[in-house]
Design an enzyme around this catalytic site. Structure first.
Site, PDB file in Angstrom:
ATOM      1  N   ASN A  73       0.868  -1.180   0.000  1.00 18.02           N
ATOM      2  CA  ASN A  73       0.000   0.000   0.000  1.00 18.02           C
ATOM      3  C   ASN A  73       0.902   1.226   0.000  1.00 18.02           C
ATOM      4  O   ASN A  73       1.502   1.556   1.021  1.00 18.02           O
ATOM      5  CB  ASN A  73      -0.894  -0.042   1.251  1.00 18.02           C
ATOM      6  CG  ASN A  73      -1.717   1.221   1.415  1.00 18.02           C
ATOM      7  OD1 ASN A  73      -1.756   2.077   0.519  1.00 18.02           O
ATOM      8  ND2 ASN A  73      -2.373   1.345   2.563  1.00 18.02           N
ATOM      9  N   HIS A  89      -9.371   0.876   5.062  1.00 17.97           N
ATOM     10  CA  HIS A  89      -8.104   1.141   5.739  1.00 17.97           C
ATOM     11  C   HIS A  89      -8.349   2.102   6.900  1.00 17.97           C
ATOM     12  O   HIS A  89      -9.168   3.011   6.797  1.00 17.97           O
ATOM     13  CB  HIS A  89      -7.088   1.731   4.752  1.00 17.97           C
ATOM     14  CG  HIS A  89      -5.705   1.742   5.314  1.00 17.97           C
ATOM     15  ND1 HIS A  89      -5.288   2.692   6.230  1.00 17.97           N
ATOM     16  CD2 HIS A  89      -4.661   0.894   5.147  1.00 17.97           C
ATOM     17  CE1 HIS A  89      -4.037   2.418   6.576  1.00 17.97           C
ATOM     18  NE2 HIS A  89      -3.635   1.343   5.939  1.00 17.97           N
ATOM     19  N   GLU A 130      -4.889  -4.846  10.696  1.00 13.33           N
ATOM     20  CA  GLU A 130      -3.856  -3.829  10.909  1.00 13.33           C
ATOM     21  C   GLU A 130      -4.146  -3.083  12.212  1.00 13.33           C
ATOM     22  O   GLU A 130      -4.979  -2.163  12.234  1.00 13.33           O
ATOM     23  CB  GLU A 130      -3.849  -2.825   9.747  1.00 13.33           C
ATOM     24  CG  GLU A 130      -3.588  -3.448   8.402  1.00 13.33           C
ATOM     25  CD  GLU A 130      -3.082  -2.415   7.390  1.00 13.33           C
ATOM     26  OE1 GLU A 130      -1.999  -2.641   6.853  1.00 13.33           O
ATOM     27  OE2 GLU A 130      -3.755  -1.403   7.172  1.00 13.33           O
ATOM     28  N   GLY A 163       2.943   2.431  10.859  1.00 14.45           N
ATOM     29  CA  GLY A 163       3.882   3.536  10.696  1.00 14.45           C
ATOM     30  C   GLY A 163       4.591   3.934  11.974  1.00 14.45           C
ATOM     31  O   GLY A 163       5.222   4.986  12.046  1.00 14.45           O
ATOM     32  N   SER A 202       3.938  -1.893  10.402  1.00 16.47           N
ATOM     33  CA  SER A 202       5.397  -1.943  10.610  1.00 16.47           C
ATOM     34  C   SER A 202       5.990  -3.306  10.252  1.00 16.47           C
ATOM     35  O   SER A 202       6.919  -3.782  10.923  1.00 16.47           O
ATOM     36  CB  SER A 202       5.756  -1.548  12.046  1.00 16.47           C
ATOM     37  OG  SER A 202       5.312  -0.230  12.314  1.00 16.47           O
TER      38      SER A 202
HETATM   39  P1  13P Z   1       3.316   0.475   7.646  1.00 14.83           P
HETATM   40  O1  13P Z   1       3.812  -0.813   7.040  1.00 14.83           O
HETATM   41  O2  13P Z   1       4.005   1.696   7.096  1.00 14.83           O
HETATM   42  O3  13P Z   1       3.261   0.429   9.130  1.00 14.83           O
HETATM   43  O4  13P Z   1       1.778   0.622   7.141  1.00 14.83           O
HETATM   44  C1  13P Z   1       0.915  -0.436   7.273  1.00 14.83           C
HETATM   45  C2  13P Z   1      -0.310  -0.108   6.518  1.00 14.83           C
HETATM   46  O5  13P Z   1      -1.093   0.743   6.908  1.00 14.83           O
HETATM   47  C3  13P Z   1      -0.545  -0.814   5.250  1.00 14.83           C
HETATM   48  O6  13P Z   1      -1.843  -0.602   4.788  1.00 14.83           O
END
Ligand code: 13P
Length: 255
Positions: free
Chosen positions: A9, A97, A169, A175, A215
């Site tokens: 993504n 999301h 998630e 992030g 992450s």
């Molecule tokens: P990160 O891998 O940057 O933590 O993001 C995860 C995410 O939101 C994927 O949709």
């Protein structure tokens, strides 16, 4: 048996030239994928046609959008319909999301409509769920995620659900560099699978892919993907770097 999936993504990153370069780098170093594997690249809307054209000849590599609108057409300035996404050559769409839910006020009710319009247009769905930190701290994450799945997906029949991949998630892991532990990921994935089994039966639950996101990196992907109910990952930051994305795809292939 269910597919293993790594989806990238890109979120709101990269212009057209940068996107083309990254897709070409991803394709150039792609590990050998088997029948049971899928790699999905989900760039912003403006990249979809280019990415779909670049990936069309690649085995088991697909293009997906990050969102679509609830309605089919009309006066909805700035929105993009599922039919428009499909017309780019993209085959997938991410729905629900946490960033869409949080910053754009997407409710479970809206998401159920988006799920319907995506399926009507023959798009495969990556349906996201996951709890914020205060819910995790209150230990009510199982009920919270279960409700997201009930409200977003349970109006579907089993055939329709076969076009849905679920991505768990946890918002506190997105992030932040703070990945869920393998135990936290496995527990939630097993819970999600049992929720699906309760509504659709064990066979459907066992064939539904459930991805982990938050992450995920080449260093932690192997242990996460080794969990019995983790069928791959939805990758944010690390999908913007071809070497990191390859590392994560390798972790899937080497399972
Ligand atoms: P990160 O891998 O940057 O933590 O993001 C995860 C995410 O939101 C994927 O949709």
């Amino acid at each position: 048996m269910r597919k293993k999936v790594v989806a990238g993504n890109w979120k709101m990153n990269l212009d057209i030239e940068q996107g083309k370069k990254l897709v070409n780098e991803i394709l150039a170093g792609m590990p050998q994928l088997g029948d049971e594997h899928k790699v999905i690249i989900c760039p912003p809307f403006i990249h979809l046609q280019q990415t779909a054209q670049l990936t069309v000849a690649a085995n088991r590599v697909y293009t997906g959008a990050q969102n679509c609108y609830t309605e089919a057409s009309g006066a909805y300035t700035g929105e993009v319909s599922a039919a428009m996404v499909k017309s780019t050559g993209a085959l997938f769409v991410i729905l629900g999301h946490s960033e869409r839910r949080e910053y754009f006020n997407e409710t479970n009710e809206m998401l159920a409509k988006k799920v319907n319009t995506a399926l009507e247009n023959n798009l495969q769905i990556i349906f996201c769920c996951g709890e914020p930190l205060e819910i995790r701290d209150a230990c009510t994450q199982n009920q919270y995620v279960e409700q997201q799945i009930i409200d977003g997906l349970f109006h579907l029949d089993a055939e329709q659900l076969s076009h849905v991949t679920i991505a768990y998630e946890p918002i506190w892991a997105i992030g932040t560099g703070r990945t869920a532990t393998t135990e936290q990921a496995q527990d939630m994935h097993a819970h999600i699978r049992s929720v699906i089994a309760g509504r659709y039966g064990k066979e459907v639950a066992d064939s539904t892919s459930i991805l982990y996101g938050g992450s995920c990196k080449p260093s932690n992907a192997p242990e996460l993907f080794a969990c019995p109910d983790v069928d791959g990952g939805l990758i944010g930051g690390a999908s913007l770097n071809a070497a990191d994305f390859h590392g994560i795809i390798n972790a899937m292939v080497e399972q």
